[in-house]
Design an enzyme around this catalytic site. Structure first.
Site, PDB file in Angstrom:
ATOM      1  N   GLU A 120       0.892  -1.172   0.000  1.00  0.00           N
ATOM      2  CA  GLU A 120       0.000   0.000   0.000  1.00  0.00           C
ATOM      3  C   GLU A 120       0.921   1.210   0.000  1.00  0.00           C
ATOM      4  O   GLU A 120       1.528   1.526   1.030  1.00  0.00           O
ATOM      5  CB  GLU A 120      -0.874  -0.006   1.256  1.00  0.00           C
ATOM      6  CG  GLU A 120      -1.849  -1.161   1.338  1.00  0.00           C
ATOM      7  CD  GLU A 120      -3.028  -1.020   0.389  1.00  0.00           C
ATOM      8  OE1 GLU A 120      -3.228   0.070  -0.174  1.00  0.00           O
ATOM      9  OE2 GLU A 120      -3.735  -2.018   0.194  1.00  0.00           O
TER      10      GLU A 120
ATOM     11  N   CYS B  55      -2.055   9.472   2.468  1.00  0.00           N
ATOM     12  CA  CYS B  55      -1.734   8.895   1.155  1.00  0.00           C
ATOM     13  C   CYS B  55      -2.810   9.186   0.119  1.00  0.00           C
ATOM     14  O   CYS B  55      -2.517   9.340  -1.057  1.00  0.00           O
ATOM     15  CB  CYS B  55      -1.538   7.388   1.277  1.00  0.00           C
ATOM     16  SG  CYS B  55      -2.987   6.559   1.960  1.00  0.00           S
TER      17      CYS B  55
END
Ligand code: NAD
Length: 473
Positions: free
Chosen positions: A248, A282
């Protein structure tokens, strides 16, 4: 906040054998505590404990696993104020961010509690008369979890809970900017009665121990959340020993505003998406691409809202923008803004730096070659980019190595869905900003934003493996 100055290995609080490190409050600059990081011997001990614990844990019943998660839920709820305090002192989290994260920790335990009963296999027909084919779903074994500092409790639990619920054990390496968050979770697991060795925390520097962890033969899967740069290194080391990874990684997300969009709503959504947790998310809105007449209207509406954001002490409940995580990030941020402005971006809102706190910046007339359009800046700045047509806007949004999350603002929902399908990202939110997560819904990025999918059945499948067992009469 308590001094979390020990590692957690095999259910024991032990002093690390590695170098001395410090956990620092990013707002005050005060050292919260010092600790000794893990070295190779601590890591070996953690994997040995995890391997032994996993062998017993995978044989427990669904009811035994669920009972443990029920206890964990109670303790997690009880610890919500301690989680909030830690996120504020160690991570500079403001009230909305730390409140959200602490509440979500308990919600995640409640969701992943159902996983033990969802690990299902298959019965398949055979070409051989009388033969029975079973496809069994089994835990991986020991999973290495490596996490970043920005949403440390949530992102740790996002891997650790499904891993344990599926019958695995975990060795966790938290970020050296957020060791206390992970060790606080260890305290919670300990208090809930999680068996010794099932969850181990080896705090330490990524450059010191990262390669050793990823290369460790006892680790069957490396679940990494962090930057694309480190993700590439992890993939190559794990690949060298044919070890699976889930990655991720970073993002360079955009909000695409079509001409028929509700501009006020777009500005409200973008305010949260771009500046939540001082832009250190993010999935945060890094770029805003506005088509035709929407561009100027949006610039005006958004700049007024950005100017009103309060930056400062995260203890102040009115503050939306707290400190960046450390001085190195501040320097990197200032360089990114300087380069983008020098290349011709227009400053709509000028921020200022006070210690690690940076009040919000807003840049307009940003073009795709400029620094802030090409890179994940990870700080309180947003870049507005004009596009003449919808096709050009789609092209700008896709002109990045990343592909985590984007959004489309439009009153025509069907058309917005058509545009969403043209965007090269794992996630697209219509009439919303780019940050979003629901633990039963698929999550993950395209291109250099990651490999594999998280949450729901996607993580259940990732954290288990399958075995064909045939039975001949
Ligand atoms: P980072 O990549 O610098 O560090 C992440 C973790 O990797 C830390 O624990 C670090 O100590 C460790 N590490 C460093 N070098 C290592 C090595 N050689 N081997 C193994 N581990 C090593 O990232 P960060 O600065 O902590 O976090 C910010 C980044 O994380 C941003 O790029 C952000 O977009 C990304 N992120 C992604 C997601 C997602 O779900 N896609 C979520 C949060 C953060």
């Amino acid at each position: 906040m308590k001094a979390y100055d020990k590692l957690y290995i095999n259910g024991q609080w032990v002093e690390g054998s590695g170098r001395e490190m410090a956990d620092v409050d990013p707002y005050t600059g005060k050292i919260l505590f010092t600790y000794k990081g893990a070295d190779k011997s601590d890591i070996d001990a953690a994997y040995a404990a995890a391997k032994a614990a996993q062998k017993k844990w995978c044989k427990t019943t669904v009811a035994e696993k669920t009972d443990l998660f029920e206890k964990l839920l109670g303790v997690m709820r009880e610890y919500a104020p301690a989680i909030e305090e830690c996120l504020m002192e160690e991570g500079g989290s403001t009230a909305p961010k730390r409140g959200y994260e602490a509440a979500t920790c308990a919600q995640m335990v409640r969701y992943f509690m159902q996983f033990p009963s969802r690990v299902e296999g298959k019965l398949q027909p055979s070409d051989a008369p009388g033969q029975i084919n079973l496809v069994m779903r089994k835990p991986r074994g020991v999973i290495t979890v490596i996490t970043p500092w920005n949403v440390p409790c949530l992102l740790t639990l996002k891997s650790v809970l499904p891993a344990i619920a599926c019958g695995n054990a975990v060795v966790l390496k938290p970020s050296s900017d957020a060791p206390a968050s992970a060790l606080l979770l260890a305290e919670i697991f300990d208090k809930a009665g999680v068996p010794a060795g099932l969850f181990n925390v080896v705090a330490g520097g990524g450059a010191d121990i990262g390669d050793y962890l990823v290369g460790h033969p006892s680790s069957e899967l490396v679940a990494f959340t962090g930057s694309t740069e480190i993700g590439k290194r992890i993939a190559s080391i794990a690949g060298g020993r044919i070890c699976d990874v889930s990655l991720e990684l970073g993002g360079n997300n955009a909000m695409l505003i079509l001409e028929d969009a509700d501009i006020e709503a777009a500005a409200d959504k973008a305010l949260f998406g771009a500046y939540f947790h001082q832009g250190q998310i993010c999935m945060g809105v890094n770029r805003i691409v506005a088509v035709g007449s929407a561009y100027q209207k949006f610039c005006d509406a958004f700049a007024a809202k950005v100017r009103a954001l309060k930056a400062g002490d995260p203890k102040d409940p009115e503050v939306f923008i707290g400190p960046l995580i450390n001085g190195a990030q501040v320097k990197k941020f200032e360089d990114a803004v300087k380069q983008t402005v020098a290349a011709g971006a227009k400053v709509l809102v000028e921020g200022s730096t006070d210690g690690n706190v940076i009040s919000p910046w807003l840049l307009a007339d940003v073009t795709r070659d400029m620094y802030s359009a090409r890179n994940e800046v990870f700080g309180p700045v947003c870049s507005i980019m004009p596009a003449s047509t919808e096709e050009e806007a789609i092209d700008i949004v896709n002109d990045t190595d990343y592909g985590l999350s984007n959004s489309v603002m439009s009153r025509d929902l069907f058309h917005a869905a058509e545009v969403a399908a043209c965007l090269e990202s794992g996630m697209v939110h219509i009439n919303d900003q780019t940050i979003g997560e629901e633990f039963h819904v698929m999550f993950g990025g395209e291109k250099q934003s990651g490999l594999g999918r998280f949450n729901g059945n996607w993580v259940l499948e990732k954290f288990t493996t399958e075995q064909w067992i045939s039975i001949v009469k």
